[in-house]
Design a protein around this motif. Structure first.
Motif, mmCIF file in Angstrom:
data_model
loop_
_atom_site.group_PDB
_atom_site.id
_atom_site.type_symbol
_atom_site.label_atom_id
_atom_site.label_comp_id
_atom_site.label_asym_id
_atom_site.label_seq_id
_atom_site.Cartn_x
_atom_site.Cartn_y
_atom_site.Cartn_z
ATOM 1 N N PRO A 191 0.804 -1.226 0.000
ATOM 2 C CA PRO A 191 0.000 0.000 0.000
ATOM 3 C C PRO A 191 0.836 1.274 0.000
ATOM 4 O O PRO A 191 0.621 2.192 0.799
ATOM 5 N N ALA A 192 1.803 1.350 -0.900
ATOM 6 C CA ALA A 192 2.647 2.536 -1.025
ATOM 7 C C ALA A 192 3.239 2.564 -2.413
ATOM 8 O O ALA A 192 3.410 1.519 -3.048
ATOM 9 N N GLY A 193 3.532 3.781 -2.903
ATOM 10 C CA GLY A 193 4.105 3.900 -4.234
ATOM 11 C C GLY A 193 4.754 5.249 -4.415
ATOM 12 O O GLY A 193 5.204 5.877 -3.455
ATOM 13 N N VAL A 194 4.769 5.718 -5.655
ATOM 14 C CA VAL A 194 5.421 6.989 -5.955
ATOM 15 C C VAL A 194 4.483 8.163 -5.699
ATOM 16 O O VAL A 194 4.846 9.134 -5.038
ATOM 17 N N SER A 195 3.251 8.078 -6.204
ATOM 18 C CA SER A 195 2.324 9.193 -6.061
ATOM 19 C C SER A 195 1.465 9.086 -4.808
ATOM 20 O O SER A 195 0.663 9.969 -4.520
ATOM 21 N N SER A 196 1.633 8.002 -4.043
ATOM 22 C CA SER A 196 0.881 7.830 -2.798
ATOM 23 C C SER A 196 1.719 7.016 -1.825
ATOM 24 O O SER A 196 2.185 5.924 -2.167
ATOM 25 N N GLY A 197 1.925 7.544 -0.638
ATOM 26 C CA GLY A 197 2.660 6.808 0.377
ATOM 27 C C GLY A 197 4.150 6.706 0.139
ATOM 28 O O GLY A 197 4.801 5.774 0.605
ATOM 29 N N TYR A 198 4.721 7.662 -0.595
ATOM 30 C CA TYR A 198 6.138 7.563 -0.953
ATOM 31 C C TYR A 198 7.042 7.662 0.276
ATOM 32 O O TYR A 198 8.174 7.198 0.253
ATOM 33 N N ASP A 199 6.536 8.241 1.367
ATOM 34 C CA ASP A 199 7.331 8.316 2.585
ATOM 35 C C ASP A 199 7.652 6.920 3.118
ATOM 36 O O ASP A 199 8.723 6.685 3.687
#
Length: 322
Positions: free
Chosen positions: A193-201
């Motif tokens: 549940p993380a990627g570049v445009s969402s959840g990159y932190d």
């Protein structure tokens, strides 16, 4: 219309072996628990300086050698992975440079565990259209990079490895049909549940791990893969007895056994590597295929059913006359 025939296979596994006994010292689990529920006894883990492209390169070179083709004869590279070396450029382009190939199209496909079947299907269409003579299709993963080694529900399953095939234009045989599906409604059952445009932190902090609701995934996978058997055989006008080998995605021995029962195929006609490889996602089918080709089990002219199920959900099958 050209047919896409497998002319060479190759694979590569990292040197490091992680056994169930090793995992007993890392998380609250036992060899008996892992074996009973998954069939896995050991898996491979990439070295710290070993990348997905490294694994894919080794498998690709072996496939090209088996096919008897050199870099100048490869017209297309498709690299199936969910663990690319970089955000961009694609791992296919990185591999292209390593192999000394220039100018031909090269791109990645991300369909998680079904990625290799998706990539086969795309390469088949290129060859059928007449624009490609030899395609290099790779499935490679370093899933250890996105595994939470404190989560016993996932860390016992996933592993690293690579497999590759060379597809070449032929007048007959080869890929008889492919069947691809997806349904994003199941996106949260198996996901990072993380990627570049969402959840990159989470990515930057190294906490972008796989999450899985195992029981729900198991139920959908068994039902879906069973329907893939029916769809593929009906499309080709074949009976279950016309399939010589089942080469499934190596996720769980119970899922593999359920699919074999659906085909009325004895386990001696099923290629199983999950016990030694674990779940290597897009790499699992080409790894299993290469092993069975090189040890002589699979012979020219035999019909192979490849099928996979993965996050997305994605699922697919390929029927091949080897």
């Amino acid at each position: 219309m050209n047919s896409a025939r497998i002319t060479g296979t190759g694979s590569y596994l990292p040197e490091k072996v992680l056994t169930n006994a090793d995992l007993e010292r890392m998380v609250d689990t036992t060899d008996e628990w892992i074996t009973e529920r998954t069939g896995i006894k050991e898996r491979r883990v990439a070295a710290e300086d070993e990348t997905t492209c490294d694994l894919g390169e080794a498998a690709s070179r072996r496939a090209m050698e088996a096919a008897g083709v050199d870099a100048g004869e490869i017209d297309l590279i498709i690299f199936a992975t969910t663990t690319p070396d970089r955000v961009f450029p694609s791992t296919a382009c990185l591999l292209q440079e390593r192999l000394g190939i220039h100018g031909s199209p090269a791109f990645d496909i991300q369909a998680v565990c079904t990625g290799f079947v998706y990539a086969l299907s795309v390469a088949d269409k290129f060859i059928a259209a007449g624009g490609v003579r030899n395609a290099l299709v790779v499935g490679a993963e370093t899933l250890s990079r996105i595994t939470d080694w404190t989560d016993r529900s996932t860390c016992v399953l996933f592993a690293d490895g690579a497999g590759a095939v060379v597809l070449s234009a032929a007048e007959e045989g080869g890929i008889l049909s492919t069947h691809l599906h997806a349904d994003g409604a199941f996106k949260d059952l198996l996901t990072v549940p993380a990627g570049v445009s969402s959840g990159y932190d989470q990515v930057r902090s190294g906490e972008a791990y796989m999450h899985m609701k195992g029981n729900e995934v198991f139920k959908v996978a068994v039902n879906t893969l069973g329907s893939m058997v029916d769809e593929t055989l009906a499309y080709n006008g074949l009976a279950k007895s016309d399939v010589d080998w089942l080469i499934p995605h190596q996720a769980n021995i119970r899922i593999i056994q359920a699919t074999a029962r659906k085909l009325r195929l004895g386990m001696e006609r099923v290629v199983v590597t999950v016990d030694r490889h674990g779940n290597t996602s897009a790499a699992s089918i080409p790894l299993a295929l290469d092993e069975a080709v090189r040890d002589g089990r699979i012979q020219r002219g035999e019909r192979l059913l490849l099928e996979a199920f993965g996050g997305g959900f994605t699922w697919g099958a390929a029927l091949i006359q080897y």
